[in-house]
Design an enzyme around this catalytic site. Structure first.
Site, mmCIF file in Angstrom:
data_model
loop_
_atom_site.group_PDB
_atom_site.id
_atom_site.type_symbol
_atom_site.label_atom_id
_atom_site.label_comp_id
_atom_site.label_asym_id
_atom_site.label_seq_id
_atom_site.Cartn_x
_atom_site.Cartn_y
_atom_site.Cartn_z
ATOM 1 N N HIS A 17 -34.592 6.000 -29.136
ATOM 2 C CA HIS A 17 -35.829 6.019 -28.353
ATOM 3 C C HIS A 17 -37.052 5.573 -29.150
ATOM 4 C CE1 HIS A 17 -33.652 7.447 -25.003
ATOM 5 N NE2 HIS A 17 -33.438 8.654 -25.496
ATOM 6 N N GLU A 69 -40.457 1.048 -24.372
ATOM 7 C CA GLU A 69 -40.575 2.503 -24.417
ATOM 8 C C GLU A 69 -41.846 2.916 -23.682
ATOM 9 O OE1 GLU A 69 -38.454 4.708 -25.500
ATOM 10 O OE2 GLU A 69 -37.029 3.269 -26.343
ATOM 11 N N ASP A 127 -36.278 -2.235 -17.556
ATOM 12 C CA ASP A 127 -37.332 -2.867 -18.350
ATOM 13 C C ASP A 127 -38.042 -3.985 -17.589
ATOM 14 O OD1 ASP A 127 -36.781 -1.819 -21.420
ATOM 15 O OD2 ASP A 127 -34.942 -1.991 -20.241
#
Length: 337
Positions: free
Chosen positions: A285, A129, A228
């Site tokens: 999230h 994140e 990512d």
């Protein structure tokens, strides 16, 4: 099957308010989630102890569940996932927060028999994140044979190239609305320190040895998309002034495997869960919750017989990424091959 209804409740540490028309019974998971009432939890009421205590092992965390109702879903204690929960001896705290990360990842024993043999022994589900710099680094260790969660690594990450004012604004925008800003400020560490701890964690599980080239052994990362490991990790390593670790050179993009296995497209975690009729848990999230939901999709695909193959590799010299699947998910603005 009854579906979850999300009700916004503002700034709470529990982050979630759920209501169910009836208990959820998912044939893939052995647990049944009973009715969960709406609630609001104050962080101050439960996290006032000034001196954090070490994080107990996963087995010890499982034993704490005797204080709690086994059928009621509860949000994870994020101080616990950081190894800094000071309320492990408080039954009222254990009643309100989950300290067993494996609780939402139970699989029926009969379903395990349906899976096919995998090329690796362990799968590391990761879902970062943070857009400017990485703010959260969660990894779940899944046994490819038993499909069970063996352990987890979770750290909040403090940006290194931003002013304090910019960081506060960044965190308020990312975590403030779901009430995670306080635990982030209490526990976040620089990315370089997080990587040192992560490598120690990998070594503890015999998944990585620096002396043998630094690549993963018997394991592979699983992501929901390429962002990512293709984009964000290299960017963060450059910002933090560290070399990109060799174990980040290849990964399994679950969306590409999903597309090739089921023959239908799903552009994200939520669409995969919807198609597979897996109810989402936790807060979308929040990295640790998203990782668990991605792991639940992974478990279902393994039970259905999917083979988890590496979908992308980075050339150590040129840093160019090679995508190994012909049929794969691409950015909407690009025409898929």
């Amino acid at each position: 099957m009854a579906y979850l209804t999300r009700i916004p409740v503002g700034r709470i540490f529990g982050f979630w308010s759920r209501s169910f028309s009836s208990p959820i019974k998912n044939p893939f998971f052995s647990s049944t989630l009973s009715h969960v009432p709406s609630y609001k939890i104050s962080t101050t009421a439960y996290y006032s102890s000034p001196s954090p205590s070490p994080c107990p092992p996963l087995s010890a965390a499982m034993n704490t569940q005797v204080f709690s109702s086994s059928s009621r879903w509860r949000p994870m204690c994020l101080y616990f996932t950081q190894g800094k929960c000071t309320q492990m001896d408080d039954p009222s705290h254990l009643e309100k927060f989950n300290h067993d990360c494996s609780r939402d990842l139970q699989v029926n024993g009969t379903d395990i028999e349906k899976k096919c043999s995998q090329n690796v022994d362990f799968l590391l589900v990761i879902d970062l994140e943070g857009k400017v710099e990485i703010l959260e680094f969660p990894v779940l260790l899944i046994d490819a044979k038993s499909l069970s969660l063996l352990d987890f690594f979770h750290r909040f990450v403090r940006p290194t190239k931003m002013s304090e004012q910019a960081v506060n604004k960044y965190i308020e925008g990312k975590y403030g609305e779901i009430g995670v800003d306080r635990v982030w400020h209490d526990t976040a560490q620089p990315f370089k320190e997080v990587m040192q701890q992560f490598e120690a964690w990998l070594s503890q599980h015999n998944l990585w040895e620096k002396e043998r080239g630094g690549r993963l052994t018997r394991a592979a990362f699983v992501t929901c998309g390429n962002w990512d490991l293709k984009t964000k990790i290299p960017q963060q390593c450059e910002v933090s002034g560290i070399k990109l670790p060799p174990y980040f050179m290849e990964w399994i993009n679950l969306k590409d495997v999903y597309l090739n296995f089921y023959g239908r497209e799903a552009r994200g975690m939520m669409s995969m869960m919807k198609q597979l009729e897996i109810p989402s848990l936790g807060c979308h999230h929040l990295g640790i919750d998203d990782s668990k939901n991605i792991a639940r999709v992974l478990q279902r695909m393994l039970v259905d017989g999917a083979l988890m193959q590496v979908t992308a590799k980075r050339n150590p010299g040129s840093q160019k990424v090679e995508f190994l699947f012909e049929n794969r998910i691409q950015h909407p603005s690009r025409q898929r091959r």
